[in-house]
Design a protein around this motif. Structure first.
Motif, PDB file in Angstrom:
ATOM      1  N   GLY A 172       0.823  -1.191   0.000  1.00 48.11           N
ATOM      2  CA  GLY A 172       0.000   0.000   0.000  1.00 48.11           C
ATOM      3  C   GLY A 172       0.863   1.249   0.000  1.00 48.11           C
ATOM      4  N   GLY A 173       0.229   2.391   0.207  1.00 45.67           N
ATOM      5  CA  GLY A 173       0.947   3.656   0.251  1.00 45.67           C
ATOM      6  C   GLY A 173       1.366   4.016   1.661  1.00 45.67           C
ATOM      7  N   LEU A 174       1.832   5.239   1.817  1.00 45.05           N
ATOM      8  CA  LEU A 174       2.362   5.682   3.113  1.00 45.05           C
ATOM      9  C   LEU A 174       1.315   5.652   4.218  1.00 45.05           C
ATOM     10  N   LEU A 175       0.096   6.058   3.898  1.00 50.52           N
ATOM     11  CA  LEU A 175      -0.933   6.119   4.935  1.00 50.52           C
ATOM     12  C   LEU A 175      -1.198   4.742   5.526  1.00 50.52           C
ATOM     13  N   LYS A 176      -1.295   3.755   4.679  1.00 46.82           N
ATOM     14  CA  LYS A 176      -1.529   2.395   5.151  1.00 46.82           C
ATOM     15  C   LYS A 176      -0.303   1.849   5.879  1.00 46.82           C
ATOM     16  N   LEU A 177       0.880   2.130   5.366  1.00 43.08           N
ATOM     17  CA  LEU A 177       2.102   1.650   6.009  1.00 43.08           C
ATOM     18  C   LEU A 177       2.266   2.248   7.398  1.00 43.08           C
ATOM     19  N   LEU A 178       1.981   3.534   7.537  1.00 42.83           N
ATOM     20  CA  LEU A 178       2.123   4.177   8.846  1.00 42.83           C
ATOM     21  C   LEU A 178       1.095   3.655   9.839  1.00 42.83           C
ATOM     22  N   SER A 188      -2.518   7.433  -1.227  1.00 42.04           N
ATOM     23  CA  SER A 188      -2.059   7.310   0.155  1.00 42.04           C
ATOM     24  C   SER A 188      -0.733   8.034   0.354  1.00 42.04           C
ATOM     25  N   ASP A 189       0.177   7.927  -0.596  1.00 44.11           N
ATOM     26  CA  ASP A 189       1.449   8.664  -0.529  1.00 44.11           C
ATOM     27  C   ASP A 189       1.208  10.170  -0.521  1.00 44.11           C
ATOM     28  N   MET A 190       0.307  10.611  -1.386  1.00 41.80           N
ATOM     29  CA  MET A 190       0.039  12.046  -1.480  1.00 41.80           C
ATOM     30  C   MET A 190      -0.554  12.595  -0.191  1.00 41.80           C
ATOM     31  N   ALA A 191      -1.455  11.853   0.426  1.00 39.71           N
ATOM     32  CA  ALA A 191      -2.101  12.329   1.649  1.00 39.71           C
ATOM     33  C   ALA A 191      -1.077  12.588   2.753  1.00 39.71           C
ATOM     34  N   VAL A 192      -0.105  11.695   2.903  1.00 44.43           N
ATOM     35  CA  VAL A 192       0.913  11.872   3.934  1.00 44.43           C
ATOM     36  C   VAL A 192       1.871  13.005   3.571  1.00 44.43           C
ATOM     37  N   ALA A 193       2.273  13.080   2.290  1.00 38.33           N
ATOM     38  CA  ALA A 193       3.194  14.137   1.865  1.00 38.33           C
ATOM     39  C   ALA A 193       2.601  15.521   2.089  1.00 38.33           C
ATOM     40  N   LEU A 194       1.309  15.674   1.828  1.00 36.56           N
ATOM     41  CA  LEU A 194       0.673  16.969   2.024  1.00 36.56           C
ATOM     42  C   LEU A 194       0.552  17.313   3.510  1.00 36.56           C
ATOM     43  N   GLU A 195       0.326  16.317   4.346  1.00 32.71           N
ATOM     44  CA  GLU A 195       0.292  16.584   5.784  1.00 32.71           C
ATOM     45  C   GLU A 195       1.677  17.005   6.291  1.00 32.71           C
ATOM     46  N   GLY A 217      -7.082  16.467  -6.695  1.00 33.94           N
ATOM     47  CA  GLY A 217      -6.645  15.136  -7.096  1.00 33.94           C
ATOM     48  C   GLY A 217      -7.657  14.455  -8.001  1.00 33.94           C
ATOM     49  N   LEU A 218      -7.142  13.816  -9.045  1.00 32.73           N
ATOM     50  CA  LEU A 218      -7.975  13.073  -9.991  1.00 32.73           C
ATOM     51  C   LEU A 218      -7.665  11.583  -9.971  1.00 32.73           C
ATOM     52  N   LEU A 219      -7.015  11.136  -8.903  1.00 41.55           N
ATOM     53  CA  LEU A 219      -6.665   9.725  -8.774  1.00 41.55           C
ATOM     54  C   LEU A 219      -7.894   8.899  -8.420  1.00 41.55           C
ATOM     55  N   THR A 220      -7.902   7.670  -8.875  1.00 40.21           N
ATOM     56  CA  THR A 220      -8.961   6.741  -8.510  1.00 40.21           C
ATOM     57  C   THR A 220      -8.413   5.801  -7.447  1.00 40.21           C
ATOM     58  N   PRO A 221      -8.929   5.816  -6.221  1.00 35.35           N
ATOM     59  CA  PRO A 221      -8.375   4.982  -5.145  1.00 35.35           C
ATOM     60  C   PRO A 221      -8.685   3.499  -5.347  1.00 35.35           C
ATOM     61  N   TYR A 222      -8.099   2.939  -6.380  1.00 39.33           N
ATOM     62  CA  TYR A 222      -8.344   1.538  -6.710  1.00 39.33           C
ATOM     63  C   TYR A 222      -7.037   0.966  -7.237  1.00 39.33           C
ATOM     64  N   ARG A 223      -6.600  -0.137  -6.669  1.00 41.54           N
ATOM     65  CA  ARG A 223      -5.367  -0.812  -7.049  1.00 41.54           C
ATOM     66  C   ARG A 223      -4.153   0.111  -6.890  1.00 41.54           C
ATOM     67  N   THR A 224      -3.392   0.305  -7.962  1.00 40.16           N
ATOM     68  CA  THR A 224      -2.138   1.059  -7.848  1.00 40.16           C
ATOM     69  C   THR A 224      -2.379   2.501  -7.439  1.00 40.16           C
ATOM     70  N   GLU A 225      -3.391   3.129  -8.004  1.00 41.28           N
ATOM     71  CA  GLU A 225      -3.637   4.537  -7.694  1.00 41.28           C
ATOM     72  C   GLU A 225      -4.107   4.738  -6.264  1.00 41.28           C
ATOM     73  N   ALA A 226      -4.579   3.690  -5.615  1.00 43.83           N
ATOM     74  CA  ALA A 226      -4.913   3.809  -4.191  1.00 43.83           C
ATOM     75  C   ALA A 226      -3.646   4.048  -3.381  1.00 43.83           C
ATOM     76  N   GLY A 227      -2.560   3.363  -3.735  1.00 42.59           N
ATOM     77  CA  GLY A 227      -1.285   3.615  -3.068  1.00 42.59           C
ATOM     78  C   GLY A 227      -0.743   4.986  -3.370  1.00 42.59           C
ATOM     79  N   MET A 228      -0.921   5.469  -4.600  1.00 39.96           N
ATOM     80  CA  MET A 228      -0.474   6.819  -4.950  1.00 39.96           C
ATOM     81  C   MET A 228      -1.217   7.864  -4.124  1.00 39.96           C
TER      82      MET A 228
END
Length: 1113
Positions: free
Chosen positions: A522-528, A846-853, A833-844
């Motif tokens: 997953g992305g950063l949010l899930k990993l954290l 998640s990374d963006m959410a943490v980076a912006l915080e 954001g225009l990402l679709t939280p499904y499969r690979t873009e769900a991880g993307m």
């Protein structure tokens, strides 16, 4: 290959001037012939063949090169292109019998005549069978062989290749180029194109015209493309929305020739078009044209076809553009890097365009845009407003020079931070054998591996030859710290009827994500979340790290205060100023002593004393450990650093007790207070000066604003400003003696204070090293990996934030409202954001959410560029590297991961718009408030709604709305206080109702709810926020979103006619800068969509036909 028989028959019977050669030849063939039976008429070709003659029937339906036949028949033959038609008899008026497609590999000639004829054989390259022919004479045979050889496909292909090579040698520049000016360049003239009376085709259908403008490059025969308009379907009298700009960088002169070509677009997807006609004229002839009622220079020219016939007319209208920033820029900042270029532009315009050119487009100042940006792609349009006037639109897409600069600074900072962590471990010395010695070795290895990785990444970033990272390279780790496809989309519009104009900046960038790291977990949010929930014990590493960072930040503040006190001899008469500095110093020292009260500090020091081996008890086996390569590298790292001895223990040092450090800090403060009291009582002006306490000049506030900054460069400038305000009547010799005494008396006290603070930091760093040593290895390895991914994403996010910040503050006119918001409430940073939280873009996502915080914790400090460059004093003619940022304009990053400060040099005019509460400080410190709304728009949004987890995305959207609501309340309060007469709400678009509508849309369960984006865009723009739009690669979906936003701006702010909405939207998507963005990334100027995908897209996010296809994303 199959052909239509009727069309082939008509082609064979055309007039002789359309054929290369014709005459009688003997054709050797089978009895059945090639296309038609020898005994059947053309009208019988559709008759049903017999089953027994199936092979003959197939020949009747297709082109067939027969093998050598025993039957020779003299026939009339005609050659056109690579098709040799033969007829039923030797008479020219006989009916066509067949055709031979010439794919000749070789021609064999018989040396001996046969039956009075001269035969030769055509050997087909494709191997489909040879064809034998014969001529009536040797000369006729040679003539036919010559033309047949030149008519073969292989010969034509060789000729085309040869001509292409010759053409390339003659060309000085490519024949086609985009209309790309220099950054900040103002066009000499804009040409609006219209056609009338274009001829229809033979069936009465009007053409679908498109205009293309070329100019003749001075001193060559090369026609270079300026630009092209959009295509208008089925229209004989088109008025094109795209205007074509002429730039100074093209080298335009009075006698420059221009060629306007109008083509008929037959099929948009395959780009099939046919030339209608062209017209040539010179720039001087346009300048001498008559002036129309609206003040434009108009000239109506005939369109001449390739055959020399007139096929219609084209009207060219010229408009000039004036840069209003010339005078302002040259007067406010004579050392601006743009001065030379802008003077050249103005000089060119005064020579090329006479005063009679009445229509002027007044473009506002773009400030330092050439300092921070490069590689501009520009387009211009004239749309129709609801009041019958025109809306002039300029859009530019430019690259940021900060794309590599910011990641390089962050990598250097992180490398130094990793070295500090190594120094902490070296200070632990030798530990007992198991398990601490082995853990120490593993930690050394981990840190050195990261230092190597970051150093290699730094070399790649600094060695990059371009400021642009293509989306096709987003999965490669070479430049993973740089954002993908980062561009500033600058949009300027002017409606002369409403007397309104405006500049709108949108940053387009790929998702802030670590694609090379993959998304298996997953992305950063899930990993954290997994990392924090899996903790089996209390985490002491994080509070220890925070304590170290707080102490280091406080030490920098104390060092700055010490410098100010040592230089305060010249202001001894200002008791309030000195008191403010001392009060701030005492406050900071007290905060250091509080850090010693944490319970984990005592536990860590006890563990250290228990497990550390003294020098006398080190065994030979453990002593050999110091000779290991990693340990040797760590010790050399400590020895090479001169500053590490002040804030790090060595392996042989004994840590000072916490109580002793606290006593030393208190004692140094008491000594300082007593010494100051003695020194100040010696001054006669300080006898009764308590009233000055209420009128402090603000040095303490200035000190607070410099908190966290390295004062090595700022102390002298601060002291100089203080000295300039000193009205003391003492002579210079007495002042020098007084200053020397002041420094002599205070230096011992301040030195003891600094030593005590440094001892405290040494102890905290030692505690941090102990806590990291005690942490479980699997958990520390996971934290190490997550931190690496977090660094990658944060580097991209900070680069994007700095880019849009300098664009707003340094490349736009000063906005007083923005300054008020900056200094009091911070600045909105809206990411669409225009990402679709499904499969690979769900991880993307998640990374963006943490980076912006993480961005929310960065403190930005605006400083005058003149002060930042006071030590360099560059001259306007000083040489500087191409496409690089001068040091005095370069943002600087200081601090550590959790406490970063970014100093941004800005024009001095920015501080003239500060509110009174901040103007006397001369500095602005603020933070950005990230607002992240993500709505998927592609076909996978439907899958995500049914099979994906949307809870995290919905929660982030609601959290962003809460931040937006809080900021709106602060915005209302600040604007009302500082601008009493300003109307907060536009009657057409009241902010309160838009905010309520946004809340309703977020609460709904709509799929692809693009209304969220439209409402958030309006709110952020009205509240002076920063706008960022992103998808996976910032290319396709981002292009649709940016063009839609620009069209919405024209509708809401510039009265774009309702009937023109879709025309304007499709025009910017077909001919705008976003198609050039796709070409820069993947080499094809088509959006990466297909028909099936677009069926699931919202209607407003669909590109026009001919602009999309199956290309790389």
């Amino acid at each position: 290959m199959k052909f239509n028989k009727q069309e082939l028959s008509n082609l064979a019977c055309q007039s002789s001037n359309r054929f290369i050669k014709e005459g009688a030849l003997v054709v050797y063939e089978k009895q059945d012939g090639v296309i038609f039976k020898r005994n059947e008429n053309l009208g019988d070709v559709d008759s049903k063949p017999k089953k027994s003659n199936r092979r003959s029937s197939l020949r009747n339906l297709s082109c067939y090169g027969g093998a050598l036949s025993r039957v020779a028949t003299e026939r009339w033959c005609r050659l056109r292109g690579n098709m040799l038609f033969y007829f039923k008899s030797s008479e020219a008026w006989s009916e066509p019998a067949g055709v031979i497609i010439l794919d000749i590999g070789n021609i064999h000639v018989d040396s001996v005549p046969l039956d009075g004829t001269w035969p030769f054989t055509l050997v087909m390259a494709s191997g489909g069978g040879d064809q034998r022919l014969a001529a009536c004479s040797e000369g006729e045979r040679d003539s036919w062989i010559e033309v047949l050889h030149m008519a073969s496909y292989s010969y034509i292909r060789a000729q085309v290749t040869s001509l292409q090579i010759q053409l390339k040698k003659l060309q000085v520049a490519p024949t086609l180029s985009s209309n790309n000016p220099e950054v900040g360049e103002v066009p000499l003239m804009e040409l609006a194109i219209a056609c009338d009376n274009l001829r229809c085709d033979g069936h009465g259908w009007p053409p679908s015209p498109q205009a293309i403008l070329h100019y003749l490059v001075p001193g060559s025969f090369n026609w270079q493309q300026v630009g092209q308009t959009e295509g208008i379907e089925d229209c004989s009298n088109p008025i094109f929305l795209v205007t074509l700009s002429l730039w100074c960088s093209m080298g335009m002169q009075h006698d420059t020739k221009l060629r306007l070509t109008v083509t008929d677009v037959k099929e948009a997807m395959s780009r099939t078009h046919v030339m209608i006609g062209a017209s040539e004229f010179t720039l001087s002839s346009l300048l001498q044209a008559s002036v129309a009622i609206d003040g434009t220079l108009k000239r109506r020219l005939p369109l001449i076809s390739s055959s020399g016939n007139q096929v219609g007319f084209v009207t060219v209208a010229g408009h000039t553009v004036i840069d209003l920033g010339d005078a302002i820029r040259n007067s406010s900042n004579p050392q601006s890097p743009q001065e030379d270029t802008l003077v050249l532009h103005q000089h060119r315009r005064t020579q090329s365009l006479p005063p009679r050119l009445l229509t002027e487009l007044r473009r506002p100042s773009q400030g330092w845009i050439s300092v921070y940006f490069t590689q501009s792609v520009s387009r211009s349009y004239r749309f129709h407003s609801g009041l019958g006037g025109d809306i002039v639109v300029h859009e530019s897409m430019i690259e940021s020079k900060l794309n590599n600069v910011v990641p390089a600074q962050l990598l250097k900072l992180w490398i130094n931070q990793e070295k500090d962590l190594v120094r902490e471990l070296v200070a632990l010395g030798e530990m007992v054998a198991s398990p601490w010695q082995q853990r120490l070795l593993q930690l050394f290895e981990r840190h050195f591996r990261r230092i190597g990785d970051y150093t290699q990444a730094l070399e790649s970033v600094e060695g990059a030859t371009s400021f642009f990272r293509q989306s096709s390279q987003k999965d490669k780790s070479t430049l993973q710290y740089c954002p993908v496809n980062l561009h500033l989309q600058r949009f300027w519009a002017q409606n002369s009827s409403l007397r309104k104009e405006g500049t709108y900046d949108i940053l387009t960038v790929g998702a802030f994500t670590a694609i090379p790291h993959g998304f298996k977990g997953g992305g950063l949010l899930k990993l954290l979340r997994n990392f924090h929930t899996s903790a089996m014990q209390i985490d002491h590493v994080l509070p220890a790290r925070e304590a170290v960072q707080t102490a280091c930040q406080t030490l920098r503040h104390i060092q700055g205060a010490v410098k100010l006190l040592l230089g305060a001899g010249a202001i001894q008469h200002d008791f309030s100023a000195i008191l403010k500095i001392v009060e701030s110093l005492i406050k900071r020292v007290r905060s250091l002593t509080i850090l010693l009260d944490a319970p984990f500090i005592g536990n860590a020091l006890s563990f250290f004393e228990k497990n550390k081996l003294s020098t006398s008890t080190v065994s030979p086996t453990l002593a050999d450990f110091s000779l290991l390569p990693l340990r040797s590298m760590a010790e050399r790292l400590v020895l090479d650093s001169n500053s590490s001895r002040k804030t790090f223990y060595s392996a042989s040092d004994e840590p000072e007790p916490a109580d002793l450090i606290r006593v030393n800090l208190e004692a140094s403060l008491l000594a300082l207070a007593g010494k100051l009291q003695i020194l100040l009582q010696l001054q006669p002006k300080m006898s009764n000066n308590n009233s000055q306490l209420e009128q402090a000049p603000g040095l303490a506030s200035l000190l607070d604003k410099y908190e966290g900054r390295l004062y090595t460069e700022s102390a002298d400038s601060v002291n100089k400003n203080v000295e300039d305000q000193n009205d003391s009547a003492e002579n210079s010799s007495n002042t020098e003696k007084s200053n020397q005494k002041w420094i002599t008396e205070l230096s011992p006290c301040l030195s003891k204070l600094l030593s005590a603070a440094q001892a405290l930091i040494k102890t905290l760093r030692l505690v941090h090293g102990v806590q990291r040593l005690q942490e479980e290895l699997p958990r520390s390895a996971t934290a190490h990996s997550i931190q690496h991914r977090r660094d990658v994403c944060f580097s991209q996010a900070l680069t994007a934030a700095l880019t849009i910040l300098v664009a707003r503050l340094c490349c736009n006119p000063v906005d007083p409202e923005l300054m008020v918001l900056l200094s009091n409430a911070g600045l909105l940073f809206h990411v669409e954001g225009l990402l679709t939280p499904y499969r690979t873009e769900a991880g993307m996502w998640s990374d963006m959410a943490v980076a912006l915080e993480d961005l929310a914790g960065v403190r930005f400090l605006l400083i005058p560029a003149s002060a930042a460059s006071s030590t360099t004093n560059p001259s306007p003619n000083s040489e500087k590297p191409a496409n690089s940022i001068l040091k005095e304009y370069l943002p600087q990053i200081h601090g550590c991961r959790d406490a970063l400060q970014v100093m941004i040099p800005v024009p001095p005019t920015v501080f003239s718009a500060l509110p009174s509460s901040a103007s006397r400080l001369g500095l602005i410190e603020f933070q950005i408030i990230p607002v992240f709304f993500n709505i998927g728009v592609n076909e996978q949004a439907l899958m995500a709604d049914k099979f994906g987890d949307m809870s995290a995305v919905n929660a982030t959207n609601l959290q962003s709305f809460e931040r937006l609501d809080i900021y709106y309340k602060r915005y209302q309060k600040l604007i009302t206080e500082h601008f009493p007469g300003k109307r907060l709400n536009d009657p057409r678009l009241p902010l309160s109702s838009i905010l309520s509508q946004l809340q309703i849309e977020l609460a709904s369960s709509k799929i692809q709810n693009i209304a969220v984006h439209s409402l958030a865009e309006i709110l952020v723009r009205k509240m002076k926020g920063l706008r960022v739009t992103c998808c996976k690669s910032a290319k396709d979906r981002t292009g649709m979103a940016v063009t839609l936003e620009q069209t919405n701006v024209l509708t809401n702010d510039f009265d774009l006619a309702t009937a023109e909405f879709h025309k304007s939207l499709l025009c910017m998507r077909s001919q705008g800068t976003r198609r050039e963005n796709t070409k820069k990334n993947v080499g094809v100027n088509k959006f990466a969509f297909n028909r099936l995908q677009l069926m699931a897209f919202p209607e407003l996010y669909r590109p026009p036909p001919g602009t999309y296809g199956n290309v790389q994303s």
